[in-house]
Design a protein around this motif. Structure first.
Motif, short mmCIF file in Angstrom:
data_model
loop_
_atom_site.label_atom_id
_atom_site.label_comp_id
_atom_site.label_asym_id
_atom_site.label_seq_id
_atom_site.Cartn_x
_atom_site.Cartn_y
_atom_site.Cartn_z
N ARG A 149 0.84 -1.21 0.00
CA ARG A 149 0.00 0.00 0.00
C ARG A 149 0.87 1.25 0.00
O ARG A 149 0.60 2.21 -0.75
CB ARG A 149 -0.91 -0.01 1.22
CG ARG A 149 -1.83 1.20 1.33
CD ARG A 149 -2.78 1.05 2.52
NE ARG A 149 -3.57 2.24 2.70
CZ ARG A 149 -3.22 3.28 3.43
NH1 ARG A 149 -2.02 3.27 4.04
NH2 ARG A 149 -3.99 4.33 3.56
N ARG A 150 1.92 1.25 0.82
CA ARG A 150 2.81 2.41 0.88
C ARG A 150 3.53 2.60 -0.45
O ARG A 150 3.68 3.73 -0.95
CB ARG A 150 3.82 2.22 2.00
CG ARG A 150 4.87 3.33 2.10
CD ARG A 150 4.23 4.69 2.37
NE ARG A 150 5.24 5.72 2.49
CZ ARG A 150 5.78 6.09 3.65
NH1 ARG A 150 5.40 5.50 4.79
NH2 ARG A 150 6.69 7.04 3.70
N ILE A 151 3.97 1.50 -1.07
CA ILE A 151 4.66 1.59 -2.35
C ILE A 151 3.73 2.14 -3.43
O ILE A 151 4.12 2.99 -4.25
CB ILE A 151 5.21 0.21 -2.76
CG1 ILE A 151 6.35 -0.21 -1.82
CG2 ILE A 151 5.71 0.22 -4.20
CD1 ILE A 151 6.85 -1.60 -2.06
N LEU A 152 2.49 1.67 -3.45
CA LEU A 152 1.53 2.13 -4.46
C LEU A 152 1.23 3.62 -4.29
O LEU A 152 1.17 4.36 -5.28
CB LEU A 152 0.24 1.32 -4.37
CG LEU A 152 0.33 -0.15 -4.80
CD1 LEU A 152 -0.99 -0.86 -4.55
CD2 LEU A 152 0.73 -0.27 -6.27
N VAL A 153 1.04 4.05 -3.04
CA VAL A 153 0.76 5.47 -2.80
C VAL A 153 1.95 6.32 -3.22
O VAL A 153 1.79 7.35 -3.90
CB VAL A 153 0.43 5.70 -1.31
CG1 VAL A 153 0.36 7.20 -1.01
CG2 VAL A 153 -0.89 5.04 -0.94
N SER A 154 3.15 5.90 -2.85
CA SER A 154 4.35 6.67 -3.22
C SER A 154 4.53 6.70 -4.73
O SER A 154 4.95 7.72 -5.30
CB SER A 154 5.59 6.04 -2.56
OG SER A 154 5.47 6.04 -1.17
N SER A 155 4.20 5.59 -5.39
CA SER A 155 4.35 5.54 -6.85
C SER A 155 3.37 6.48 -7.54
O SER A 155 3.72 7.13 -8.53
CB SER A 155 4.13 4.10 -7.34
OG SER A 155 5.12 3.23 -6.81
N ARG A 156 2.15 6.56 -7.01
CA ARG A 156 1.17 7.48 -7.60
C ARG A 156 1.63 8.92 -7.46
O ARG A 156 1.53 9.73 -8.40
CB ARG A 156 -0.20 7.32 -6.92
CG ARG A 156 -0.90 6.00 -7.24
CD ARG A 156 -2.36 6.08 -6.86
NE ARG A 156 -2.93 4.75 -6.77
CZ ARG A 156 -3.16 4.09 -5.65
NH1 ARG A 156 -2.83 4.66 -4.48
NH2 ARG A 156 -3.69 2.89 -5.64
#
Length: 328
Positions: A207-214
Motif C-alpha cells: 500500500r505504501r509503495i503504491l501510494v508513493s508511486s502514484r
C-alpha cells in the motif's frame, strides 16, 4: 515422528518416491546461498545480508535434521544408532526448533523490509547490522526454548538389550488437555501467527509503495516527463511482485500441512496404512513444508541480478582453474 516416508516394508510406493526425488536439491541450494551471501558482493546492505544468511542457515538446519537425519535413515539405514530413543528425541527437537526459527526469521525479515519502506523515522535505528544480529539471536533462542517440550512427548517403542529404540508419541499426548493445549499453541505460533503477520506487513508495505508511486508519477506528469520510464517506479513494482511471491509461496507451501494437522485433531486418527490416500496426503504435506526451506531463499535472493552473477562466477570458477592449469 517415524511413521511416514520409508516406514513400511512393502513395495516402493508413491510416498517413498516423493521422498527420494524431493530431498536432493535442499542442501545445495542453501549452501550456495550462504556461501555467496557471506561474501557480501551482492549489492545488499549488511542488514539484509545478515537476515538472508540467517534464513538460509536455519533452512539448512531444517534440511539436515528433517531430511538427512530423519527421512534418509528411514529409507536406507533402519536400525542405525539414529533410531536409539534419546538420539531420535534430539533429532525431533532439532526438527521443531529449526522449523520455528526458519519461519520466524522470515517474519523478522518481512518486518525489517516494512520498517525500511514505511517507517522513515525508525529506519535509521532499527534497520542496522547490529539490530539484525540481535533479532536473529533472540529468535533462535526463543525458537529452541519453545521446542524443548516436544522431547517429552516421545517414548521408546521397544527395548533390546536394555537399549530403548525408536520414538513414538506417548498415549497421553493425544488425551491430555495440557498436551493438546501445548500443540494448539505451537500450531498457532507456527505458522498461523506468521501467516497473519507476513500478510499484514506485506499489505501495508505494498500500500505504501503504491501510494508513493502514484505521487511520484503525478510529479513526473506535471514536469512533462510522464512518457519517460521511471526506474524508481519500476523498482517499486518489482518490490511488489517480490513481496507477493514470498507471501504466496510461504502460505501455499504450509497450507497443506496446517490443514492436515487440523484434520488429524478433528478425526482423532493419527496413523494410516500405506494404502490409505490420507497417507500420501500426509507425505505431500511434509514435503511441501520442506520445500519452503529453500523457496524463501530462492525467491528473495535469486531475483537479484548481482547474486545471479556471483552464482555464474561460482559455477565458472573450477573450469577457469582447470583452463589456467592447462595453459601453464
Amino acid at each position: 515422528m517415524w511413521t511416514r516416508c520409508g516406514e513400511t516394508d512393502g513395495a516402493w510406493g508413491p510416498a517413498q518416491t516423493i521422498c527420494t526425488l524431493w530431498k536432493r536439491p535442499y542442501v545445495a541450494i542453501n549452501l550456495v546461498a550462504i556461501a555467496i551471501l557471506s561474501r557480501g558482493k551482492c549489492g545488499l546492505s549488511k542488514c539484509i545480508t545478515r537476515y538472508l544468511v540467517g534464513m538460509a542457515a536455519a533452512d539448512l538446519l531444517v534440511v539436515i535434521s528433517d531430511v538427512i537425519l530423519r527421512w534418509i535413515p528411514l529409507i536406507y539405514f533402519r536400525g542405525s544408532f539414529l533410531f536409539i530413543t534419546p538420539v531420535c528425541q534430539c533429532i525431533y527437537f532439532l526438527i521443531f526448533a529449526s522449523t520455528v526459527v526458519s519461519v520466524w526469521l522470515t517474519v523478522a525479515f518481512t518486518f525489517d523490509r516494512f520498517v525500511t519502506i514505511c517507517c522513515e523515522t525508525l529506519k535509521t535505528k532499527y534497520c542496522t547490522d547490529k539490530t539484525a544480529a540481535v533479532v536473529i539471536g533472540t529468535v533462535s533462542v526463543l525458537g529452541c526454548l519453545e521446542s524443548v517440550p516436544w522431547i517429552f512427548t516421545l517414548q521408546h517403542s521397544y527395548i533390546i538389550n536394555n537399549v530403548p529404540w525408536r520414538c513414538i508419541n506417548k498415549p497421553i499426548f493425544y488425551t491430555s488437555a495440557a498436551w493438546t493445549a501445548f500443540e494448539l499453541v505451537h500450531r498457532v505460533l507456527t505458522p498461523c501467527v506468521p501467516f497473519f503477520f507476513i500478510l499484514l506487513l506485506n499489505v501495508l508495505t505494498v500500500r505504501r509503495i503504491l501510494v508513493s508511486s502514484r505521487v511520484r508519477k503525478g510529479l513526473l506528469d506535471r514536469s512533462k516527463r510522464g512518457n519517460d520510464k521511471d526506474p524508481e517506479i519500476a523498482n517499486r513494482k518489482k518490490s511488489i511482485i517480490l513481496l507477493f511471491s514470498i507471501t504466496g509461496s510461504f502460505m501455499l507451501l504450509w497450507a497443506t500441512q496446517v490443514g492436515f494437522n487440523i484434520y488429524k485433531r478433528i478425526t482423532k486418527n493419527y496413523t494410516y496404512s500405506p494404502s490409505d490416500p490420507v497417507y500420501i496426503v500426509e507425505d505431500i504435506a511434509a514435503k511441501l513444508q520442506l520445500l519452503s526451506s529453500c523457496s524463501n531463499t530462492c525467491i528473495y535472493v535469486l531475483t537479484q541480478s548481482k547474486f545471479r552473477n556471483e552464482l555464474i562466477n561460482a559455477v565458472k570458477f573450477p573450469f577457469n582453474v582447470i583452463v589456467n592449469l592447462l595453459k601453464q
